[in-house]
Scaffold this active site. Sequence first.
Site, PDB file in Angstrom:
ATOM      1  N   ARG A 180       0.790  -1.281   0.042  1.00 57.73           N
ATOM      2  CA  ARG A 180      -0.188  -0.156   0.013  1.00 57.73           C
ATOM      3  C   ARG A 180       0.880   1.389   0.086  1.00 57.73           C
ATOM      4  NH1 ARG A 180      -4.887   1.666   4.106  1.00 57.73           N
ATOM      5  NH2 ARG A 180      -3.284   1.759   5.846  1.00 57.73           N
ATOM      6  N   ASP A 461      -4.073   3.345  14.462  1.00 59.12           N
ATOM      7  CA  ASP A 461      -3.586   3.851  12.659  1.00 59.12           C
ATOM      8  C   ASP A 461      -3.858   5.231  12.515  1.00 59.12           C
ATOM      9  OD1 ASP A 461      -5.449   4.057  11.599  1.00 59.12           O
ATOM     10  OD2 ASP A 461      -4.669   2.409   9.699  1.00 59.12           O
TER      11      ASP A 461
END
Length: 554
Positions: A180, A461
């Site tokens: 990613r 996150d």
Amino acid sequence: MSASEASKALTKPINPDQILKDVALHGAVNDQTKKIISKDASVFLAVLHRSFNQRRKELLNRRLQRQAELDKGAQLDFLPETKHIRENEAWKGAPPAPGLVDRRIEITGPTDRKMVVNALNSDVWTYMADFEDASAPTWDNMINGQLNLYDAIRGQVDFKQGEKAYNLRTDRVLPTLIARPRGWHLEEKHFTVDGEPISASLFDFGVYFFNNAEELVKRGRGPYFYLPKMESHLEARLWNDAFNLAQDYIGMRRGTIRGTVLIETITAAFEMDEIIFELRDHSAGLNCGRWDYIFSFIKRFRQNSQFVLPDRASVTMTVPFMDAYVRLLIKTCHRRGVHAMGGMAAQIPRKDDKAANDAVMESVRADKMREVRAGHDGTWIAHPGLAPVTAEVFNTHMPTPNQIFKRRDDVHVTANDLLNTNVPGKITEDGIRKNLSIGLGYMEGWLRGIGCVPINYLMEDAATAEVSRSQLWQWCRHGVPTEGGKKLEKDYALKLLKEQTEELEKNAPKGNKYAVASKYMATQVTGEDYDEFLTSLLYDEITNVSGKTPAAKL
């Protein structure tokens, strides 16, 4: 033909040194860096930048224009100009690529060497190696992450830490690797082209693709990516064009790259068909990026008091606008023959408390049961310890490699459904303090170079930190009263921020970054200034731009 040979062939009779004029590295350069960012790789990165960066900036400006329209009261709806794409039943996305047919459990996490080994050793089907929300983009983190994936692909990532050895399993086929890259909004200031930073998206994608694409295909897989934080099908078109250029550049068949798009913005939710259509030869489906989606929902409607949400804990996957989003994503993906991936289970197993651990596992089980019954083809976990319960649910209720055959023709989702904020719940001082604690805790770790931070047995996150600070901004902007009747205004917000900072500092080790985190948080919670992303706001604090190494000398 290798990527290096292809690069040389492509640039003849053009001189690579000419392409690399005004291309430079501003981060530390050593033998490891040169292994990943070679002269040939730098040529490729420069080509990507010069081909696509202007369009990227135009699309980012388009986001700001759309925000200005929403601030004035405009409403989101499905695009009339792309109605023909949505109503055309004939077109499909690409069939699943090798290693992506069965994706029932995907583990996600940063790209440090320990995580890479542990993730690939987990009982999962794929590993999403994250340069984005789970990584703080220091130069060392980005370069070492690329090196770790380079080594992992070639089976040479084993290492020792003290007396403990970390070795890849040899008793089975390892999970499929998906990288990613960072989102379109971010830049990589340590690599400049013509005096401006390269797009972080193109940097992460370009380095990974150039070094590994051919090797991945040789090993029976391919260069696969998760594409984050897109806000329109035009941004997906930009990715598709970059994919085509990259494949042509090294002489690889178009369609070898696959990209799974995270639908984690409210604007993208209205363009799911169009996003798959733009990427159709490269599409590996869509994913429910649930926390970023909530963040985007609050951010885009932050000026509208009708879109104020209660405490974060009340905004579950079953509230109207989240449920509609999930149902539409699954229907859209299956109608187009691609995967519809579920969201993250961020819980961390509790080894110290059996009763608490049982509660964690039951919570995960219920969440994954909801997903598999809804029609998802797989799901995310943040910790290997969640794989057994997740596999049990999906193996029982999805015995086939996926359930793309479940068309969900019963689903009919309108624009009003996607915007339905009938969410029961209250705004409490406890909820305010939790948002402050999570935001500060994540930002403090990020400022120390850590992008994935365990807080209260959840792996937080950037997305959850974004939800926290955006809720606080919106609550303060509209002066909402708490359950106890206290109106949330600037002075009150800053008072609670000071108290939470002091509380966290008391239990933190020396050298912590809470004071710096609090300084930045104070600019984001009063209903006044608002930055598009925390990661952009904090980025200069962790960059170490120094010197200038011309790429032609690598």
